[in-house]
Design an enzyme around this catalytic site. Structure first.
Site, short mmCIF file in Angstrom:
data_model
loop_
_atom_site.label_atom_id
_atom_site.label_comp_id
_atom_site.label_asym_id
_atom_site.label_seq_id
_atom_site.Cartn_x
_atom_site.Cartn_y
_atom_site.Cartn_z
N ASP A 1 0.85 -1.14 0.06
CA ASP A 1 -0.03 0.05 -0.10
C ASP A 1 0.73 1.26 0.07
OD1 ASP A 1 0.64 -0.98 2.65
OD2 ASP A 1 -0.82 0.55 3.42
N GLU B 1 -0.73 -1.77 5.17
CA GLU B 1 0.07 -1.81 6.23
C GLU B 1 -0.22 -0.53 7.12
OE1 GLU B 1 2.83 -1.12 9.25
OE2 GLU B 1 3.09 -0.01 7.41
N ARG C 1 17.32 -7.23 15.12
CA ARG C 1 17.27 -6.73 16.57
C ARG C 1 16.46 -7.99 17.18
NH1 ARG C 1 17.16 -3.39 20.85
NH2 ARG C 1 15.68 -3.85 22.14
#
Ligand code: ZN
Ligand code: ZN
Length: 391
Positions: free
Chosen positions: A79, A136, A176
């Protein structure tokens, strides 16, 4: 692997064109019809089985090789944003007020480039699910796809996703462990009092004074209730009450943004905000209503899958282009919901640093995805598939 990377670099022109084509035709959340058609046509032409309609415009391309039961998922988002583009690029948005300002055009192109290379290189054993999700940017397209049975139709042992990151050198990977992006909740507080004449406050119950006190009291939650070693944000972004100097209003409204990097801190914030607002209102003789709208949850990367993803990058680009454990971000991302269901990891790829064009932050009208990343990003996905579904 090196061979594949070289091969990808040679034919990457096709995917730079594709990225620019998607960029010129941005589509908002759940309206990604053209992008979804394009993704489907490409995947089908390379022999993927395609499942459409999950989450509306979502697309899943599946490729199965060999007899292994292992199942891998990789997700890209499709998107765009309601921003008027100001890049001046030849391939700039052709749609007024809409642009790919977060690089989802690049994420889609990288995964498609990988999809083609993988379909043409048979060395993997298992099931590969390529997930192209809508919405999203706040719409929760990941949740809509899961509500429509994404992981029931396409079970995965692990899921991975990649986002570009301006300010980080191009082609550099950042990983991470654990909490990597914040939860984001929206809170509306309505304080109902009794309106009256400004000259006779004793005949009213003033919600404006109560609201002012509540704004100040809310500041103590982060400073007095949250562990100082944890991150939390309670921002009162709006306070609306009253219209005239001599009228005590009947209603005051507050709008809050609440963020945390730990699901338990998020819970604590909700519990403390509700308790404090209710007690404060009562002490002023007014009544408070707290409407809590949950946004995206904390994105928590799983340790084993992050280690796996990190090793793939180390093997591909070498330790000088890999940040092993980067800092968390206060932004939010709906891939977090997929990670609640399936173990996996969300990684970043640098979009450019210093004075380079790629350093412009996402959600800025001058932002553009760095096409130099397509070969590296796609090679990374190919390498991850070959490692995860190794023959
Ligand atoms: Zn974004
Ligand atoms: Zn984004």
């Amino acid at each position: 692997m090196t061979y594949l990377r070289d091969a990808l670099t040679e034919r990457v022109g096709e995917f730079i064109q594709l990225r620019r084509d998607i960029h010129s035709h941005p589509e908002l959340a759940f309206e990604e019809h053209r992008t979804s058609d394009l993704v489907t046509a490409k995947l089908q032409s390379w022999g993927y089985q395609v499942h459409r309609g999950l989450g509306g415009t979502g697309v899943v391309g599946t490729l199965k090789r060999g007899g292994s039961e292992r199942k891998l998922g990789i997700r890209a988002d499709m998107d765009a944003l309601p921003i008027q583009e100001a890049t001046g690029a030849e391939w700039a948005s052709t749609r007024q007020g809409l642009m790919h300002a977060c690089g989802h055009d690049g994420h889609t192109a990288m995964l498609l480039a990988a999809a083609k290379a993988i379909a043409q290189a048979p060395e993997f054993d298992g099931t590969l699910n390529l997930i192209f999700q809508p919405a999203e940017e706040g719409g929760g397209g990941a949740v809509r796809m899961m509500d429509d049975g994404l992981f029931e139709h396409h079970p995965c042992d692990a899921v991975f996703a990649m986002h570009n990151m301006p300010g980080t050198p191009v082609g550099h990977f950042v990983f991470r462990d654990g909490a990597a992006m914040a939860s984001s909740d929206y809170v509306t507080i309505r304080i109902h009092g009794t309106g009256g004449h400004g000259a006779m406050p004793h005949r009213a119950a003033d919600p404006l004074v109560a609201a002012s006190s509540i704004v100040m009291a809310l500041q103590t939650i982060v400073s007095r209730n949250v562990d100082p070693l944890h991150t939390a944000v309670v921002t009162v972004g709006a306070l609306h009450a009253g219209q005239a100097n001599n009228v005590i209003p009947a209603l005051a409204t507050l709008e809050l943004s609440v963020r945390a990097l730990d699901p338990q801190v998020r819970q604590l914030l909700e519990q403390r905000i509700k308790a404090l607002v209710t007690a404060q209102a009562e002490s002023f003789g007014v009544r408070a209503e707290v409407a809590w709208r949950q946004g995206y949850c904390v994105l928590v990367n799983h340790t084993a899958q992050t280690e796996f993803a990190r090793q793939v990058a180390l093997d591909l680009v070498g330790p000088e282009r890999v940040t092993l454990n980067g800092p968390p971000l206060t932004g939010s991302e709906d891939f977090a919901f997929m990670l609640e269901k399936v173990p996996g990891s969300y990684l970043l790829i640098g979009n450019g640093d210093g004075d380079s064009a790629g350093a412009c932050m996402v959600h800025n009208p001058a932002y553009d995805f760095n096409d130099e990343n397509i070969a590296t990003g796609a090679s990374y996905w190919v390498a991850l598939v070959q490692a995860y579904l190794a023959v």
